[in-house]
Write an enzyme that holds these catalytic residues in place. Structure first.
Site, short mmCIF file in Angstrom:
data_model
loop_
_atom_site.label_atom_id
_atom_site.label_comp_id
_atom_site.label_asym_id
_atom_site.label_seq_id
_atom_site.Cartn_x
_atom_site.Cartn_y
_atom_site.Cartn_z
N HIS A 1 -1.11 5.91 4.70
CA HIS A 1 -0.19 4.99 5.36
C HIS A 1 0.50 4.01 4.42
O HIS A 1 1.60 3.56 4.69
CB HIS A 1 -0.92 4.19 6.46
CG HIS A 1 -1.37 5.08 7.57
ND1 HIS A 1 -2.64 5.62 7.62
CD2 HIS A 1 -0.73 5.56 8.66
CE1 HIS A 1 -2.74 6.37 8.70
NE2 HIS A 1 -1.61 6.35 9.35
N CYS A 2 -0.16 3.67 3.34
CA CYS A 2 0.40 2.66 2.44
C CYS A 2 0.82 3.22 1.09
O CYS A 2 1.42 2.51 0.30
CB CYS A 2 -0.61 1.53 2.21
SG CYS A 2 -1.16 0.78 3.75
#
Length: 186
Positions: A182-183
């Site tokens: 996600h990051c």
């Protein structure tokens, strides 16, 4: 100290190998040089065999040779009978094999590796490692400023109770997985 992390990793491995061989001494520089120069013939022989053995094992397909084949090649390279050193050679082969082992990919975000994998800067970056779960008290965190570490201080023994650390390790792995997908932290 260099900014090149791959060189720093090699330096750490080199220090560990020297420490295992008993080459690192707390004495001053001059005293250490004198002590090294007075090394026994046996220690020099073992150092020679260790270097040649590493070279041989890196140049062959370890799936296709036996330990006897490796000892025979070593004997040809060093030019003397190595049979009296069989136990030493067998131990060194295990150490070198551990160093040559690649980490096992469990999932896209999870590898299982050895101390040698954890100290190999190029391999860590090549596998886009960002988090390292270190479950042993015997191995240091090699690059604390470069990776996110979780250290579980337990002995590396078959009888060590690991289940009591499940929640902490699960949360750490779950966070690493989230950040990777996600990051985009690598």
């Amino acid at each position: 100290m260099t900014e090149d992390n791959s060189i720093r990793g090699l330096w750490l491995i080199s220090l560990m190998e020297e420490a295992q061989a008993g080459d690192i001494k707390p004495a001053g520089h001059h005293e250490a040089l004198l002590e090294r120069s007075s090394k026994s013939k046996e220690a020099h022989t073992e150092d020679l065999m260790r270097r040649e053995l590493r070279e041989i094992m890196q140049s062959v397909d370890l799936e296709e040779v036996t330990s006897s084949d490796i000892r025979q090649r070593l004997e040809e390279k060093v030019g003397f009978v190595v049979k009296p050193y069989k136990d030493f050679i067998d131990r060194e082969m295990l150490v070198i094999m551990g160093q040559l082992d690649k980490p096992s990919k469990i999932f896209d975000y999870l590898y299982l590796g050895t101390e040698w994998n954890a100290s190999n800067w190029d391999e860590l970056k090549g596998n886009r490692v960002g988090y390292i779960l270190n479950i042993t008290k015997e191995v240091d965190n090699f690059y604390p400023n470069e990776f996110v570490y979780k250290k579980i201080w337990v002995s590396d023994e078959a009888t060590t109770e690991l289940l009591i650390h499940w929640q902490k390790t699960f949360k750490f792995i779950k966070k690493a997985k989230y950040d990777i997908f996600h990051c985009c932290i690598y």
